[in-house]
Scaffold this active site. Sequence first.
Site, PDB file in Angstrom:
ATOM      1  N   SER A   1       0.966  -1.046  -0.079  1.00  9.00           N
ATOM      2  CA  SER A   1       0.000  -0.077  -0.025  1.00  9.00           C
ATOM      3  C   SER A   1       0.948   1.171  -0.022  1.00  9.00           C
ATOM      4  O   SER A   1       1.736   1.530  -0.833  1.00  9.00           O
ATOM      5  CB  SER A   1      -0.936  -0.015   1.136  1.00  9.00           C
ATOM      6  OG  SER A   1      -1.860   0.980   1.151  1.00  9.00           O
TER       7      SER A   1
ATOM      8  N   ASP B   1      -2.575   5.977  -3.351  1.00 12.54           N
ATOM      9  CA  ASP B   1      -1.307   5.535  -2.909  1.00 12.54           C
ATOM     10  C   ASP B   1      -1.051   4.315  -3.648  1.00 12.54           C
ATOM     11  O   ASP B   1      -1.411   4.094  -4.650  1.00 12.54           O
ATOM     12  CB  ASP B   1      -1.600   4.988  -1.377  1.00 12.54           C
ATOM     13  CG  ASP B   1      -2.794   4.004  -1.330  1.00 12.54           C
ATOM     14  OD1 ASP B   1      -3.586   3.928  -2.018  1.00 12.54           O
ATOM     15  OD2 ASP B   1      -2.690   3.152  -0.532  1.00 12.54           O
TER      16      ASP B   1
ATOM     17  N   ASP C   1      -1.377   1.207  -3.727  1.00  8.10           N
ATOM     18  CA  ASP C   1      -2.230  -0.027  -4.078  1.00  8.10           C
ATOM     19  C   ASP C   1      -3.490   0.801  -4.704  1.00  8.10           C
ATOM     20  O   ASP C   1      -4.422  -0.279  -4.885  1.00  8.10           O
ATOM     21  CB  ASP C   1      -2.460  -1.127  -3.214  1.00  8.10           C
ATOM     22  CG  ASP C   1      -3.190  -0.687  -2.044  1.00  8.10           C
ATOM     23  OD1 ASP C   1      -3.223   0.369  -1.661  1.00  8.10           O
ATOM     24  OD2 ASP C   1      -3.977  -1.631  -1.347  1.00  8.10           O
TER      25      ASP C   1
ATOM     26  N   ASP D   1      -6.078   2.076  -2.909  1.00  5.44           N
ATOM     27  CA  ASP D   1      -7.333   2.006  -2.008  1.00  5.44           C
ATOM     28  C   ASP D   1      -7.710   3.445  -1.529  1.00  5.44           C
ATOM     29  O   ASP D   1      -8.537   3.385  -0.626  1.00  5.44           O
ATOM     30  CB  ASP D   1      -7.288   0.782  -1.070  1.00  5.44           C
ATOM     31  CG  ASP D   1      -6.098   0.798  -0.113  1.00  5.44           C
ATOM     32  OD1 ASP D   1      -5.385   1.741  -0.132  1.00  5.44           O
ATOM     33  OD2 ASP D   1      -5.914  -0.146   0.731  1.00  5.44           O
TER      34      ASP D   1
END
Length: 448
Positions: A103, A240, A242, A244
């Site tokens: 992340s 960010d 990833d 999410d």
Amino acid sequence: MPNLFGTDGIRGRSNKEMTPELAYKLGKAIAILLREGSIKRSRPLVGVAQDTRTSSNMLFTALSSGLMSYGADVLYFGVLPTPGLSMLTRRFGADASVMVSASHNPMEDNGLKVLNSVGLKMQEAEEELLEQLMESDHKPVSWDHIGQLHYVSNSTQLYGDEILEKTHLMLDQVPLVVDVAHGATYAAAPYVLQKAGARVHTLFATPDGYWINHGCGATNLEPLKEVVKTMGVPLGFAFDGDGDRVMAVTSSGRVLDGDDLMAIIVKYLSQRRLWDPKLVVGTLMTNSGFEEFLKKMGGELVRTNVGDKYVSDSMRENGAMLGGEPSGHVIYTPVNLTGDGIGIMATVLSILNQTGQSPEELLKDVNKKTQKTVNVPLGKRINGSSFDIAQLPELRQLVEDYSGQGMRIVLRPSGTEPLLRITIEGEEEQVSQALEAIVPLVERIFKG
């Protein structure tokens, strides 16, 4: 409590804590868990996606080897945001899925997030069971039951098209800037905006694995602010690693965090009498000014622990369609069941397009209080349940003294990094004074 799993999966330094051996064992455990469950096929089907880190290929292959060696088929989506994996897990009817990503963590870290068949993070009891199975003495399957690898080559398009279908986003040559943080959104974010008709300027889109989140993205908005201001575009969005979470910046330089983005959605839903039930799930970090805004709108805020897993659980318990965190994790169930940076970006842009209003106009009734967070490094990551301020009398007394002055103070260990996060909310001058007193004391206690 599971030992390996934090609030957002397993994370650690690549080739140190996050090794191919660990990924293989996790694949093994997932396959065993699913095969012993009540699946309706001869072999379990597990979706896998990854971000752009240098170590993600290594961990993906080790994870997949563990899955296939213990009798599960792998559905590989390639580089895809975590919310895209969640969405496609449901679309393809997979029994579970795993995201290879750390992340927002720095590039040298990596992680493994395990999702269930509906694309949500597994519960702690399931994570504990996986940890036990990782160290079990189960034998691999025979040669004729080894799982197979299937590659989905158009995962970005499948995910992006579903976002567009659900948000009805149409943009007539609107200029926009997106900061994709050299991460998993590097293809999907421009795809969605360009297909909707926008003119897109993309920042930090070199997915070579070495620069993910470095000086860019949702955790560092300064470059985006500068480009939005220089180009004179109405909005910029940052993700960010990833995808999410998402943050936005307006042409006036105003930062729109998760609370602001949720306020825009609430205003829209309320105007169209679609906000039912009239509540939003937030966390200990949610700004009190946003909570007061919800009360003015006839709604309420339900607070939970920090972590989108806890937000998601509370949303299901309370029937809420909207929840999230100031960090940019926002869950809006008409679009996706998990935090979806691109989905929230498309939702907000669709609202702005439909209403003809600017973010500032939609947020004129939101008066947030000053909130500052300082991260104090720790020697190692500690579990939030084991942190008890009552065991630290000097710190407890100081926090109580400042809380008595009307400030809201939250001290919490990070669930993903070896940090203690100190957040103070109140009047600006008070907040600065409190931080100047509390931070040095915390540093002394934990360094001692």
